[in-house]
Write a protein that holds these residues in place. Sequence first.
Motif, PDB file in Angstrom:
ATOM      1  N   ILE A   1       0.841  -1.200   0.000  1.00  0.00           N
ATOM      2  CA  ILE A   1       0.000   0.000   0.000  1.00  0.00           C
ATOM      3  C   ILE A   1       0.871   1.244   0.000  1.00  0.00           C
ATOM      4  CG2 ILE A   1      -1.720   1.320   1.291  1.00  0.00           C
ATOM      5  CD1 ILE A   1      -2.851  -1.365   2.291  1.00  0.00           C
ATOM      6  N   ASP A   2       1.980   1.204   0.731  1.00  0.00           N
ATOM      7  CA  ASP A   2       2.936   2.319   0.734  1.00  0.00           C
ATOM      8  C   ASP A   2       3.487   2.561  -0.667  1.00  0.00           C
ATOM      9  OD1 ASP A   2       4.761   4.299   1.705  1.00  0.00           O
ATOM     10  OD2 ASP A   2       6.319   2.772   1.865  1.00  0.00           O
ATOM     11  N   GLU A   3       3.795   1.487  -1.380  1.00  0.00           N
ATOM     12  CA  GLU A   3       4.393   1.618  -2.715  1.00  0.00           C
ATOM     13  C   GLU A   3       3.370   1.905  -3.798  1.00  0.00           C
ATOM     14  OE1 GLU A   3       6.832  -1.137  -5.969  1.00  0.00           O
ATOM     15  OE2 GLU A   3       6.579  -1.850  -3.917  1.00  0.00           O
ATOM     16  N   LEU A   4       2.224   1.213  -3.763  1.00  0.00           N
ATOM     17  CA  LEU A   4       1.253   1.277  -4.865  1.00  0.00           C
ATOM     18  C   LEU A   4       0.125   2.274  -4.624  1.00  0.00           C
ATOM     19  CD1 LEU A   4       0.772  -2.570  -5.477  1.00  0.00           C
ATOM     20  CD2 LEU A   4       2.278  -1.020  -6.742  1.00  0.00           C
ATOM     21  N   GLY A   5      -0.195   2.532  -3.372  1.00  0.00           N
ATOM     22  CA  GLY A   5      -1.414   3.266  -3.046  1.00  0.00           C
ATOM     23  C   GLY A   5      -2.573   2.296  -2.910  1.00  0.00           C
ATOM     24  N   LEU A   6      -3.609   2.696  -2.167  1.00  0.00           N
ATOM     25  CA  LEU A   6      -4.729   1.799  -1.899  1.00  0.00           C
ATOM     26  C   LEU A   6      -5.463   1.399  -3.177  1.00  0.00           C
ATOM     27  CD1 LEU A   6      -6.397   0.391   0.340  1.00  0.00           C
ATOM     28  CD2 LEU A   6      -7.909   2.398   0.284  1.00  0.00           C
ATOM     29  N   GLU A   7      -5.623   2.334  -4.101  1.00  0.00           N
ATOM     30  CA  GLU A   7      -6.406   2.057  -5.300  1.00  0.00           C
ATOM     31  C   GLU A   7      -5.798   0.934  -6.133  1.00  0.00           C
ATOM     32  OE1 GLU A   7      -5.646   5.034  -4.219  1.00  0.00           O
ATOM     33  OE2 GLU A   7      -7.610   5.966  -3.830  1.00  0.00           O
ATOM     34  N   ALA A   8      -4.487   0.928  -6.264  1.00  0.00           N
ATOM     35  CA  ALA A   8      -3.822  -0.088  -7.092  1.00  0.00           C
ATOM     36  C   ALA A   8      -3.552  -1.389  -6.339  1.00  0.00           C
ATOM     37  CB  ALA A   8      -2.504   0.463  -7.645  1.00  0.00           C
TER      38      ALA A   8
ATOM     39  N   THR B   1      -4.360  -4.765  -4.460  1.00  0.00           N
ATOM     40  CA  THR B   1      -5.425  -5.773  -4.472  1.00  0.00           C
ATOM     41  C   THR B   1      -4.977  -6.999  -3.686  1.00  0.00           C
ATOM     42  OG1 THR B   1      -4.645  -6.902  -6.472  1.00  0.00           O
ATOM     43  CG2 THR B   1      -6.158  -5.032  -6.784  1.00  0.00           C
ATOM     44  N   PHE B   2      -5.951  -7.778  -3.233  1.00  0.00           N
ATOM     45  CA  PHE B   2      -5.631  -9.034  -2.563  1.00  0.00           C
ATOM     46  C   PHE B   2      -4.972 -10.020  -3.523  1.00  0.00           C
ATOM     47  CE2 PHE B   2      -8.827  -8.851   1.233  1.00  0.00           C
ATOM     48  CZ  PHE B   2      -8.102  -7.808   1.761  1.00  0.00           C
ATOM     49  N   LYS B   3      -5.292  -9.931  -4.794  1.00  0.00           N
ATOM     50  CA  LYS B   3      -4.659 -10.812  -5.784  1.00  0.00           C
ATOM     51  C   LYS B   3      -3.154 -10.535  -5.850  1.00  0.00           C
ATOM     52  CE  LYS B   3      -4.961 -12.330 -10.612  1.00  0.00           C
ATOM     53  NZ  LYS B   3      -5.709 -12.185 -11.893  1.00  0.00           N
ATOM     54  N   LYS B   4      -2.787  -9.258  -5.909  1.00  0.00           N
ATOM     55  CA  LYS B   4      -1.364  -8.898  -5.920  1.00  0.00           C
ATOM     56  C   LYS B   4      -0.690  -9.298  -4.608  1.00  0.00           C
ATOM     57  CE  LYS B   4      -2.011  -4.923  -9.014  1.00  0.00           C
ATOM     58  NZ  LYS B   4      -2.011  -3.437  -9.113  1.00  0.00           N
ATOM     59  N   LEU B   5      -1.403  -9.091  -3.500  1.00  0.00           N
ATOM     60  CA  LEU B   5      -0.848  -9.445  -2.202  1.00  0.00           C
ATOM     61  C   LEU B   5      -0.605 -10.947  -2.102  1.00  0.00           C
ATOM     62  CD1 LEU B   5      -0.064  -8.796   0.740  1.00  0.00           C
ATOM     63  CD2 LEU B   5      -2.507  -8.876   1.320  1.00  0.00           C
ATOM     64  N   SER B   6      -1.553 -11.743  -2.603  1.00  0.00           N
ATOM     65  CA  SER B   6      -1.412 -13.198  -2.506  1.00  0.00           C
ATOM     66  C   SER B   6      -0.177 -13.687  -3.245  1.00  0.00           C
ATOM     67  CB  SER B   6      -2.666 -13.896  -3.047  1.00  0.00           C
ATOM     68  OG  SER B   6      -2.810 -13.687  -4.452  1.00  0.00           O
ATOM     69  N   LYS B   7       0.149 -13.058  -4.365  1.00  0.00           N
ATOM     70  CA  LYS B   7       1.340 -13.453  -5.116  1.00  0.00           C
ATOM     71  C   LYS B   7       2.606 -13.115  -4.332  1.00  0.00           C
ATOM     72  CE  LYS B   7      -0.718 -13.039  -9.727  1.00  0.00           C
ATOM     73  NZ  LYS B   7      -0.708 -12.289 -11.014  1.00  0.00           N
ATOM     74  N   GLU B   8       2.604 -11.978  -3.661  1.00  0.00           N
ATOM     75  CA  GLU B   8       3.788 -11.551  -2.912  1.00  0.00           C
ATOM     76  C   GLU B   8       4.055 -12.440  -1.701  1.00  0.00           C
ATOM     77  OE1 GLU B   8       6.087  -9.215  -3.541  1.00  0.00           O
ATOM     78  OE2 GLU B   8       5.130  -8.730  -5.444  1.00  0.00           O
ATOM     79  N   ILE B   9       3.001 -12.951  -1.093  1.00  0.00           N
ATOM     80  CA  ILE B   9       3.195 -13.781   0.097  1.00  0.00           C
ATOM     81  C   ILE B   9       3.103 -15.274  -0.234  1.00  0.00           C
ATOM     82  CG2 ILE B   9       2.368 -11.983   1.640  1.00  0.00           C
ATOM     83  CD1 ILE B   9      -0.292 -13.464   1.865  1.00  0.00           C
ATOM     84  N   ASP B  10       3.017 -15.589  -1.535  1.00  0.00           N
ATOM     85  CA  ASP B  10       2.970 -16.983  -1.995  1.00  0.00           C
ATOM     86  C   ASP B  10       1.834 -17.746  -1.326  1.00  0.00           C
ATOM     87  OD1 ASP B  10       3.769 -19.156  -3.519  1.00  0.00           O
ATOM     88  OD2 ASP B  10       5.203 -19.878  -2.019  1.00  0.00           O
ATOM     89  N   SER B  11       0.645 -17.153  -1.408  1.00  0.00           N
ATOM     90  CA  SER B  11      -0.543 -17.768  -0.823  1.00  0.00           C
ATOM     91  C   SER B  11      -1.700 -17.596  -1.805  1.00  0.00           C
ATOM     92  CB  SER B  11      -0.846 -17.119   0.532  1.00  0.00           C
ATOM     93  OG  SER B  11      -1.876 -17.785   1.194  1.00  0.00           O
ATOM     94  N   THR B  12      -2.928 -17.663  -1.328  1.00  0.00           N
ATOM     95  CA  THR B  12      -4.100 -17.505  -2.182  1.00  0.00           C
ATOM     96  C   THR B  12      -4.942 -16.335  -1.710  1.00  0.00           C
ATOM     97  OG1 THR B  12      -5.483 -18.953  -0.815  1.00  0.00           O
ATOM     98  CG2 THR B  12      -4.149 -20.003  -2.559  1.00  0.00           C
ATOM     99  N   GLU B  13      -5.740 -15.792  -2.623  1.00  0.00           N
ATOM    100  CA  GLU B  13      -6.668 -14.732  -2.232  1.00  0.00           C
ATOM    101  C   GLU B  13      -7.623 -15.223  -1.151  1.00  0.00           C
ATOM    102  OE1 GLU B  13      -8.383 -11.981  -5.284  1.00  0.00           O
ATOM    103  OE2 GLU B  13      -7.470 -13.430  -6.677  1.00  0.00           O
ATOM    104  N   ALA B  14      -8.080 -16.460  -1.291  1.00  0.00           N
ATOM    105  CA  ALA B  14      -9.028 -17.019  -0.325  1.00  0.00           C
ATOM    106  C   ALA B  14      -8.456 -17.008   1.092  1.00  0.00           C
ATOM    107  CB  ALA B  14      -9.409 -18.434  -0.734  1.00  0.00           C
ATOM    108  N   SER B  15      -7.163 -17.275   1.203  1.00  0.00           N
ATOM    109  CA  SER B  15      -6.550 -17.289   2.535  1.00  0.00           C
ATOM    110  C   SER B  15      -6.545 -15.894   3.152  1.00  0.00           C
ATOM    111  CB  SER B  15      -5.130 -17.850   2.463  1.00  0.00           C
ATOM    112  OG  SER B  15      -4.276 -16.994   1.726  1.00  0.00           O
TER     113      SER B  15
END
Length: 237
Positions: free
Chosen positions: A46-53, A55-69
């Motif tokens: 959020i610091d780097e991208l801003g809230l608008e950009a 997403t949980f999809k992007k976050l899931s990739k960064e933490i090597d998990s799933t959106e559902a988790s």
Amino acid sequence: MSVKVVITRDQGMALLRLEMNANLFLRDPQETDLGRKIIDQSIRMIDELGLEAFTFKKLSKEIDSTEASIYRYFENKHKLLVYLIAWYWSWLEYRIDFETHNVNAPLDRLAIALRLVTEQKAYDNSFPSVDESALQRIITNESDKTYLTKQVDSDNKEGLFRGFKSLCTRIAEIILEINPDYKYAHSLVSTALQAAHHQVFFAEHLPTLTNHKFSAGKVHQQNYEFLLDLIKKAIKV
């Protein structure tokens, strides 16, 4: 202290955990490795991208998990942002309580509180899953989005802004110790806390709206001096 803190140990190091309002999450992220990863990486993103950009999809990739988790912890990114902002205000109140605990003079406690509110934040290793310096930038850039919404009243009924309101009350109590006859302590403090990040934002992006200069270290010191001067003159000390 008004903020409840749980002390744990990891490899001999004392770690702290702030007790947060259960309505802020579906599952407490502080209790699991995945939850702590969600907090750590979402702050960075959020610091780097801003809230608008963000997403949980992007976050899931960064933490090597799933959106559902991630959805098991937070129902949407708005609730995640509200949690992060609430954590920050609770952390600040904890620090103010800790650093003013043995300070008798209320004017000195006020100065300490304002210094802690305005200073440029550094990493607090007692809370290893939180980058406080990045979270401070999120406060500056994103915090108004937590309550400038259509659901603000329902969020308020759930106590989602309790951290900010508790911090306001804590500093307002100090002001009333200094001048018990001052009528607008809560109004003054909530205005000052808003100014604490608005003035930094203006200095960086809209400089004609402030006298602060956005340069390394200066804007935070100027902000401290401005708010201390503003409050002292308002309460006539």
